[in-house]
Design a protein around this motif. Structure first.
Motif, PDB file in Angstrom:
ATOM      1  N   ILE A 164       0.841  -1.195   0.000  1.00  0.00           N
ATOM      2  CA  ILE A 164       0.000   0.000   0.000  1.00  0.00           C
ATOM      3  C   ILE A 164       0.879   1.248   0.000  1.00  0.00           C
ATOM      4  O   ILE A 164       0.640   2.191  -0.764  1.00  0.00           O
ATOM      5  CB  ILE A 164      -0.946  -0.003   1.217  1.00  0.00           C
ATOM      6  CG1 ILE A 164      -1.881  -1.219   1.161  1.00  0.00           C
ATOM      7  CG2 ILE A 164      -1.751   1.290   1.280  1.00  0.00           C
ATOM      8  CD1 ILE A 164      -2.682  -1.452   2.420  1.00  0.00           C
ATOM      9  N   HIS A 165       1.902   1.243   0.827  1.00  0.00           N
ATOM     10  CA  HIS A 165       2.846   2.362   0.880  1.00  0.00           C
ATOM     11  C   HIS A 165       3.481   2.602  -0.489  1.00  0.00           C
ATOM     12  O   HIS A 165       3.504   3.736  -0.987  1.00  0.00           O
ATOM     13  CB  HIS A 165       3.919   2.073   1.923  1.00  0.00           C
ATOM     14  CG  HIS A 165       5.079   3.010   1.884  1.00  0.00           C
ATOM     15  ND1 HIS A 165       4.986   4.330   2.272  1.00  0.00           N
ATOM     16  CD2 HIS A 165       6.355   2.828   1.479  1.00  0.00           C
ATOM     17  CE1 HIS A 165       6.162   4.911   2.098  1.00  0.00           C
ATOM     18  NE2 HIS A 165       7.006   4.020   1.630  1.00  0.00           N
ATOM     19  N   ASN A 166       3.975   1.542  -1.110  1.00  0.00           N
ATOM     20  CA  ASN A 166       4.623   1.667  -2.420  1.00  0.00           C
ATOM     21  C   ASN A 166       3.658   2.174  -3.490  1.00  0.00           C
ATOM     22  O   ASN A 166       4.056   2.952  -4.365  1.00  0.00           O
ATOM     23  CB  ASN A 166       5.231   0.334  -2.850  1.00  0.00           C
ATOM     24  CG  ASN A 166       6.425  -0.047  -2.023  1.00  0.00           C
ATOM     25  OD1 ASN A 166       7.062   0.797  -1.396  1.00  0.00           O
ATOM     26  ND2 ASN A 166       6.744  -1.330  -1.983  1.00  0.00           N
ATOM     27  N   ALA A 167       2.397   1.770  -3.433  1.00  0.00           N
ATOM     28  CA  ALA A 167       1.415   2.218  -4.426  1.00  0.00           C
ATOM     29  C   ALA A 167       1.167   3.723  -4.316  1.00  0.00           C
ATOM     30  O   ALA A 167       1.139   4.426  -5.324  1.00  0.00           O
ATOM     31  CB  ALA A 167       0.114   1.453  -4.259  1.00  0.00           C
ATOM     32  N   PHE A 168       1.003   4.237  -3.097  1.00  0.00           N
ATOM     33  CA  PHE A 168       0.781   5.676  -2.934  1.00  0.00           C
ATOM     34  C   PHE A 168       2.017   6.476  -3.337  1.00  0.00           C
ATOM     35  O   PHE A 168       1.899   7.546  -3.928  1.00  0.00           O
ATOM     36  CB  PHE A 168       0.370   6.005  -1.496  1.00  0.00           C
ATOM     37  CG  PHE A 168      -1.107   5.890  -1.244  1.00  0.00           C
ATOM     38  CD1 PHE A 168      -1.977   6.878  -1.661  1.00  0.00           C
ATOM     39  CD2 PHE A 168      -1.630   4.789  -0.589  1.00  0.00           C
ATOM     40  CE1 PHE A 168      -3.343   6.780  -1.440  1.00  0.00           C
ATOM     41  CE2 PHE A 168      -2.988   4.678  -0.356  1.00  0.00           C
ATOM     42  CZ  PHE A 168      -3.847   5.670  -0.786  1.00  0.00           C
ATOM     43  N   VAL A 169       3.202   5.963  -3.049  1.00  0.00           N
ATOM     44  CA  VAL A 169       4.431   6.659  -3.436  1.00  0.00           C
ATOM     45  C   VAL A 169       4.602   6.630  -4.952  1.00  0.00           C
ATOM     46  O   VAL A 169       4.909   7.646  -5.584  1.00  0.00           O
ATOM     47  CB  VAL A 169       5.663   6.050  -2.732  1.00  0.00           C
ATOM     48  CG1 VAL A 169       6.946   6.614  -3.310  1.00  0.00           C
ATOM     49  CG2 VAL A 169       5.605   6.319  -1.240  1.00  0.00           C
ATOM     50  N   ARG A 170       4.381   5.475  -5.557  1.00  0.00           N
ATOM     51  CA  ARG A 170       4.579   5.322  -7.000  1.00  0.00           C
ATOM     52  C   ARG A 170       3.590   6.162  -7.809  1.00  0.00           C
ATOM     53  O   ARG A 170       3.964   6.835  -8.766  1.00  0.00           O
ATOM     54  CB  ARG A 170       4.438   3.837  -7.375  1.00  0.00           C
ATOM     55  CG  ARG A 170       4.669   3.542  -8.840  1.00  0.00           C
ATOM     56  CD  ARG A 170       4.521   2.048  -9.161  1.00  0.00           C
ATOM     57  NE  ARG A 170       3.175   1.583  -8.913  1.00  0.00           N
ATOM     58  CZ  ARG A 170       2.823   0.725  -7.932  1.00  0.00           C
ATOM     59  NH1 ARG A 170       3.718   0.250  -7.107  1.00  0.00           N
ATOM     60  NH2 ARG A 170       1.574   0.356  -7.787  1.00  0.00           N
ATOM     61  N   ILE A 171       2.324   6.160  -7.419  1.00  0.00           N
ATOM     62  CA  ILE A 171       1.293   6.830  -8.210  1.00  0.00           C
ATOM     63  C   ILE A 171       1.203   8.327  -7.904  1.00  0.00           C
ATOM     64  O   ILE A 171       1.108   9.148  -8.812  1.00  0.00           O
ATOM     65  CB  ILE A 171      -0.069   6.146  -7.997  1.00  0.00           C
ATOM     66  CG1 ILE A 171      -0.004   4.706  -8.526  1.00  0.00           C
ATOM     67  CG2 ILE A 171      -1.183   6.909  -8.692  1.00  0.00           C
ATOM     68  CD1 ILE A 171      -1.186   3.852  -8.157  1.00  0.00           C
ATOM     69  N   TYR A 172       1.214   8.688  -6.623  1.00  0.00           N
ATOM     70  CA  TYR A 172       0.986  10.081  -6.239  1.00  0.00           C
ATOM     71  C   TYR A 172       2.197  10.779  -5.625  1.00  0.00           C
ATOM     72  O   TYR A 172       2.168  11.998  -5.419  1.00  0.00           O
ATOM     73  CB  TYR A 172      -0.170  10.171  -5.239  1.00  0.00           C
ATOM     74  CG  TYR A 172      -1.465   9.606  -5.762  1.00  0.00           C
ATOM     75  CD1 TYR A 172      -2.155  10.222  -6.794  1.00  0.00           C
ATOM     76  CD2 TYR A 172      -1.993   8.444  -5.227  1.00  0.00           C
ATOM     77  CE1 TYR A 172      -3.332   9.707  -7.285  1.00  0.00           C
ATOM     78  CE2 TYR A 172      -3.182   7.907  -5.699  1.00  0.00           C
ATOM     79  CZ  TYR A 172      -3.845   8.545  -6.728  1.00  0.00           C
ATOM     80  OH  TYR A 172      -5.020   8.021  -7.206  1.00  0.00           O
ATOM     81  N   GLY A 173       3.226  10.027  -5.266  1.00  0.00           N
ATOM     82  CA  GLY A 173       4.384  10.621  -4.608  1.00  0.00           C
ATOM     83  C   GLY A 173       4.109  10.986  -3.160  1.00  0.00           C
ATOM     84  O   GLY A 173       4.776  11.852  -2.607  1.00  0.00           O
TER      85      GLY A 173
END
Length: 69
Positions: free
Chosen positions: A41-50
């Motif tokens: 979940i952390h990686n998804a928010f960082v990857r998509i929205y920064g």
């Protein structure tokens, strides 16, 4: 393998960025609860929205809600 949509429950401030309620990402996991794999979940928010929700303490079920897609 299940796909889950993770959404923000409320408006929040992440490192000076205002995030509105309902901002979402999708993650896939073998678990029945996606919060068993917080790093995805952390990686998804960082990857998509920064957005680093982990550093600001928003990466938990108090601030996020999920549903299976």
């Amino acid at each position: 393998m299940a796909i889950f949509e993770i959404k923000t429950k409320e408006r929040m401030n992440v490192n000076g960025e205002f995030v509105d309620k309902g901002l979402s990402v999708q993650v896939s996991t073998m678990c029945s609860n996606p919060f068993d794999e917080l790093e995805k979940i952390h990686n998804a928010f960082v990857r998509i929205y920064g957005l680093d929700l982990k550093a600001t303490g928003y990466l938990n079920q108090g601030y996020l809600v999920f549903k299976q897609v």
